[in-house]
Motif scaffolding. Structure first.
Motif, PDB file in Angstrom:
ATOM      1  N   GLU A   1       0.830  -1.203   0.000  1.00  0.00           N
ATOM      2  CA  GLU A   1       0.000   0.000   0.000  1.00  0.00           C
ATOM      3  C   GLU A   1       0.868   1.257   0.000  1.00  0.00           C
ATOM      4  OE1 GLU A   1      -3.147   2.650   0.099  1.00  0.00           O
ATOM      5  OE2 GLU A   1      -3.273   0.475  -0.211  1.00  0.00           O
ATOM      6  N   ILE A   2       1.961   1.237   0.763  1.00  0.00           N
ATOM      7  CA  ILE A   2       2.892   2.373   0.753  1.00  0.00           C
ATOM      8  C   ILE A   2       3.447   2.579  -0.655  1.00  0.00           C
ATOM      9  CG2 ILE A   2       5.065   3.277   1.670  1.00  0.00           C
ATOM     10  CD1 ILE A   2       4.548   1.543   4.187  1.00  0.00           C
ATOM     11  N   ALA A   3       3.853   1.474  -1.285  1.00  0.00           N
ATOM     12  CA  ALA A   3       4.406   1.553  -2.635  1.00  0.00           C
ATOM     13  C   ALA A   3       3.358   2.081  -3.620  1.00  0.00           C
ATOM     14  CB  ALA A   3       4.906   0.179  -3.069  1.00  0.00           C
ATOM     15  N   TRP A   4       2.121   1.625  -3.468  1.00  0.00           N
ATOM     16  CA  TRP A   4       1.033   2.108  -4.335  1.00  0.00           C
ATOM     17  C   TRP A   4       0.860   3.624  -4.192  1.00  0.00           C
ATOM     18  CZ3 TRP A   4      -2.203   0.698  -8.176  1.00  0.00           C
ATOM     19  CH2 TRP A   4      -3.334   1.485  -8.387  1.00  0.00           C
ATOM     20  N   GLN A   5       0.875   4.096  -2.971  1.00  0.00           N
ATOM     21  CA  GLN A   5       0.732   5.536  -2.736  1.00  0.00           C
ATOM     22  C   GLN A   5       1.894   6.311  -3.353  1.00  0.00           C
ATOM     23  OE1 GLN A   5      -1.927   6.984  -1.624  1.00  0.00           O
ATOM     24  NE2 GLN A   5      -2.971   5.066  -1.083  1.00  0.00           N
ATOM     25  N   ASN A   6       3.055   5.670  -3.461  1.00  0.00           N
ATOM     26  CA  ASN A   6       4.222   6.292  -4.097  1.00  0.00           C
ATOM     27  C   ASN A   6       4.196   6.187  -5.615  1.00  0.00           C
ATOM     28  OD1 ASN A   6       5.394   7.135  -1.685  1.00  0.00           O
ATOM     29  ND2 ASN A   6       6.532   5.218  -1.433  1.00  0.00           N
ATOM     30  N   GLY A   7       3.143   5.552  -6.152  1.00  0.00           N
ATOM     31  CA  GLY A   7       2.992   5.494  -7.606  1.00  0.00           C
ATOM     32  C   GLY A   7       3.236   4.145  -8.239  1.00  0.00           C
ATOM     33  N   LEU A   8       3.546   3.112  -7.442  1.00  0.00           N
ATOM     34  CA  LEU A   8       3.787   1.789  -8.021  1.00  0.00           C
ATOM     35  C   LEU A   8       2.521   1.283  -8.700  1.00  0.00           C
ATOM     36  CD1 LEU A   8       5.992  -0.487  -8.187  1.00  0.00           C
ATOM     37  CD2 LEU A   8       4.762  -1.575  -6.291  1.00  0.00           C
ATOM     38  N   ARG A   9       2.638   0.877  -9.967  1.00  0.00           N
ATOM     39  CA  ARG A   9       1.472   0.421 -10.707  1.00  0.00           C
ATOM     40  C   ARG A   9       1.622  -0.979 -11.288  1.00  0.00           C
ATOM     41  NH1 ARG A   9      -0.243   3.595  -7.990  1.00  0.00           N
ATOM     42  NH2 ARG A   9      -1.536   5.434  -8.410  1.00  0.00           N
ATOM     43  N   ALA A  10       2.809  -1.559 -11.226  1.00  0.00           N
ATOM     44  CA  ALA A  10       3.019  -2.926 -11.717  1.00  0.00           C
ATOM     45  C   ALA A  10       4.012  -3.627 -10.802  1.00  0.00           C
ATOM     46  CB  ALA A  10       3.537  -2.921 -13.155  1.00  0.00           C
ATOM     47  N   CYS A  11       3.889  -4.948 -10.707  1.00  0.00           N
ATOM     48  CA  CYS A  11       4.788  -5.711  -9.848  1.00  0.00           C
ATOM     49  C   CYS A  11       5.017  -7.097 -10.433  1.00  0.00           C
ATOM     50  CB  CYS A  11       4.198  -5.834  -8.440  1.00  0.00           C
ATOM     51  SG  CYS A  11       5.192  -6.845  -7.306  1.00  0.00           S
ATOM     52  N   GLY A  12       6.279  -7.484 -10.503  1.00  0.00           N
ATOM     53  CA  GLY A  12       6.659  -8.852 -10.827  1.00  0.00           C
ATOM     54  C   GLY A  12       7.126  -9.518  -9.543  1.00  0.00           C
ATOM     55  N   PRO A  13       6.384 -10.477  -9.002  1.00  0.00           N
ATOM     56  CA  PRO A  13       6.704 -11.044  -7.681  1.00  0.00           C
ATOM     57  C   PRO A  13       8.072 -11.700  -7.583  1.00  0.00           C
ATOM     58  CG  PRO A  13       4.455 -11.578  -8.306  1.00  0.00           C
ATOM     59  CD  PRO A  13       5.107 -10.991  -9.528  1.00  0.00           C
ATOM     60  N   ALA A  14       8.609 -12.196  -8.703  1.00  0.00           N
ATOM     61  CA  ALA A  14       9.868 -12.952  -8.672  1.00  0.00           C
ATOM     62  C   ALA A  14      10.934 -12.270  -9.510  1.00  0.00           C
ATOM     63  CB  ALA A  14       9.635 -14.372  -9.187  1.00  0.00           C
ATOM     64  N   HIS A  15      12.198 -12.619  -9.223  1.00  0.00           N
ATOM     65  CA  HIS A  15      13.307 -12.233 -10.092  1.00  0.00           C
ATOM     66  C   HIS A  15      14.129 -13.497 -10.327  1.00  0.00           C
ATOM     67  CE1 HIS A  15      16.933  -9.560 -11.170  1.00  0.00           C
ATOM     68  NE2 HIS A  15      16.086  -9.575 -12.181  1.00  0.00           N
ATOM     69  N   TYR A  16      15.390 -13.509  -9.957  1.00  0.00           N
ATOM     70  CA  TYR A  16      16.210 -14.715 -10.095  1.00  0.00           C
ATOM     71  C   TYR A  16      16.271 -15.470  -8.768  1.00  0.00           C
ATOM     72  CZ  TYR A  16      17.989 -13.627 -14.752  1.00  0.00           C
ATOM     73  OH  TYR A  16      18.089 -13.384 -16.109  1.00  0.00           O
ATOM     74  N   GLY A  17      16.261 -16.793  -8.854  1.00  0.00           N
ATOM     75  CA  GLY A  17      16.472 -17.624  -7.680  1.00  0.00           C
ATOM     76  C   GLY A  17      15.263 -17.687  -6.763  1.00  0.00           C
ATOM     77  N   PRO A  18      15.465 -18.216  -5.552  1.00  0.00           N
ATOM     78  CA  PRO A  18      14.358 -18.301  -4.591  1.00  0.00           C
ATOM     79  C   PRO A  18      13.955 -16.915  -4.124  1.00  0.00           C
ATOM     80  CG  PRO A  18      16.438 -18.905  -3.545  1.00  0.00           C
ATOM     81  CD  PRO A  18      16.732 -18.754  -5.003  1.00  0.00           C
ATOM     82  N   GLY A  19      12.660 -16.731  -3.878  1.00  0.00           N
ATOM     83  CA  GLY A  19      12.168 -15.436  -3.438  1.00  0.00           C
ATOM     84  C   GLY A  19      11.229 -15.570  -2.257  1.00  0.00           C
ATOM     85  N   ARG A  20      11.040 -14.468  -1.544  1.00  0.00           N
ATOM     86  CA  ARG A  20      10.158 -14.487  -0.379  1.00  0.00           C
ATOM     87  C   ARG A  20       8.697 -14.671  -0.782  1.00  0.00           C
ATOM     88  NH1 ARG A  20      10.027  -9.533   2.125  1.00  0.00           N
ATOM     89  NH2 ARG A  20       9.297 -10.516   4.057  1.00  0.00           N
ATOM     90  N   TYR A  21       8.357 -14.261  -2.004  1.00  0.00           N
ATOM     91  CA  TYR A  21       6.968 -14.333  -2.454  1.00  0.00           C
ATOM     92  C   TYR A  21       6.760 -15.369  -3.561  1.00  0.00           C
ATOM     93  CZ  TYR A  21       6.334 -10.108   0.316  1.00  0.00           C
ATOM     94  OH  TYR A  21       6.274  -9.220   1.355  1.00  0.00           O
ATOM     95  N   ALA A  22       7.780 -15.578  -4.380  1.00  0.00           N
ATOM     96  CA  ALA A  22       7.671 -16.558  -5.465  1.00  0.00           C
ATOM     97  C   ALA A  22       9.056 -16.948  -5.943  1.00  0.00           C
ATOM     98  CB  ALA A  22       6.853 -15.991  -6.623  1.00  0.00           C
ATOM     99  N   ALA A  23       9.172 -18.188  -6.412  1.00  0.00           N
ATOM    100  CA  ALA A  23      10.428 -18.646  -7.005  1.00  0.00           C
ATOM    101  C   ALA A  23      10.615 -17.982  -8.364  1.00  0.00           C
ATOM    102  CB  ALA A  23      10.402 -20.167  -7.159  1.00  0.00           C
ATOM    103  N   GLY A  24      11.874 -17.684  -8.697  1.00  0.00           N
ATOM    104  CA  GLY A  24      12.166 -17.002  -9.947  1.00  0.00           C
ATOM    105  C   GLY A  24      13.026 -17.819 -10.884  1.00  0.00           C
TER     106      GLY A  24
END
Length: 364
Positions: A157-180
């Protein structure tokens, strides 16, 4: 030859601008040549003195709107990937990146776009205003690449208020939200809750970097708008990082758009980072058209492919098509697409209309 003061318009849906500014210490207000000159002799990163992206070259190429990232990976003990040692540190890095974007806004270099009204105003500036492109701010839509830096879900919600409009949950390797990329598995429990919170905020879900399992989970769980900001085709270059034909069909059915990525290892087989040379391997801009063609054949039209270059995404000229010197050279795609039989309408779709159509629908 005099440069065109108002080149054709493009949208690039994936650029790590703030990462380059904050972590690579690049003043992106300078031309690419000036940044390269300042980095001569530096050896801390493979792409020193080989960058391709800066704000003057974005304007020169008519790339007036970009999806610009915040990115900071958290790595647990034992994870060999580069990253930060706590989610709180990763969050702080993304906030430094946000501060850079805001500084560019105050300097008149960039302008944040968060809704349809702002989008239309910015398009009017770039498509109708006859003042030189060099005098226009580059618009940016804020995207988070890898969600590890969200300390907990309240930070979304903080990020949204700062203007965040898209999110990719994963990047490379294991992630806190999704494996990448390169990892196994799908979404964690917390990751599935993240998707629910993103849905409530009507954010754009970026499926880039998800594992095959994670991709299917995301498509099943997420009801909002979905895009693949920077992806190529697994049928051409066989790697988990690429989209399968079945995934492409799913994205077409979801009315998604796929941004073609220009990193050479996703354009040719068996690329060896730091060893191979784009010219010797003949990795040229033409290679991306192969991926566009493949997606267009699956979709039956040109409505689902676009640009998500990822140029200077921890690599530079040493890992970009050899006939690209700076991001302004994306304009060479016009002739390449025409040579493959693409109409002017198709080219406009790929250059900006597909992303534009997607954003208007997502934000309506």
């Amino acid at each position: 030859m005099k440069k065109n003061s108002n080149p054709g318009f493009m949208i690039d849906a994936h650029l790590d601008l703030a990462m380059n500014a904050v972590e690579w210490n690049r003043d992106l207000r300078m031309p690419v040549a000036g940044i390269r000159e300042r980095e001569l002799g530096l050896t801390d990163k493979l792409d020193r003195a080989k960058g391709t992206v800066a704000l003057p070259e974005l304007r020169e190429g008519g790339i007036g709107l970009v999806v610009a990232t915040q990115i900071a990976r958290y790595v647990e003990p034992g994870n060999p990937l580069p990253g930060w040692h706590s989610p709180e540190i990763a969050w702080a890095i993304t906030q430094a990146q946000l501060a850079w974007y805001k500084a560019m806004e105050r300097a008149g270099e960039m302008i944040q776009i968060t809704n349809v009204t702002q989008l239309d105003q910015h398009l009017s500036l770039w498509l109708e205003d006859t003042s030189p492109a060099a005098e226009k701010p580059v618009g940016y839509i804020l995207s988070l690449e890898g969600a590890d830096s969200l300390v907990n879900l309240s930070y979304l919600e903080i990020a949204w208020q700062n203007g965040l409009r898209a999110c990719g949950p994963a990047h490379y390797g294991p992630g806190r939200y999704a494996a990448g990329t390169g990892a196994q598995g799908g979404f964690t429990r917390q990751g599935k809750e993240l998707l629910s919170e993103m849905d409530k905020l009507k954010m754009i879900l970026d499926v880039t970097h998800l594992t095959d399992q994670g991709f299917l989970e995301a498509i099943e769980i997420y009801k909002g708008p979905v895009w693949a900001s920077h992806h190529n085709c697994r049928a051409i270059i066989n790697h988990q990082r690429q989209l399968t034909d079945e995934q492409i069909k799913i994205l077409v059915d979801r009315k998604s758009v796929i941004g073609g990525v220009f990193d050479t290892w996703m354009l040719t087989d068996n690329w060896q980072r730091g060893i191979d040379d784009p010219f010797q391997r003949d990795v040229r801009l033409e290679r991306i058209i192969d991926h566009y063609d493949h997606i267009c054949q699956i979709a039956g039209n040109s409505l689902h492919v676009a640009i998500g270059s990822d140029l200077d995404g921890t690599y530079g000229k040493e890992q970009s098509p050899w006939d690209l010197d700076t991001i302004a050279d994306l304009n060479k795609l016009t002739g390449l697409l025409q040579g493959r039989g693409y109409s002017n309408e198709d080219i406009d779709n790929i250059f900006y209309k597909n992303w534009l159509r997607f954003l208007r629908t997502a934000w309506s």
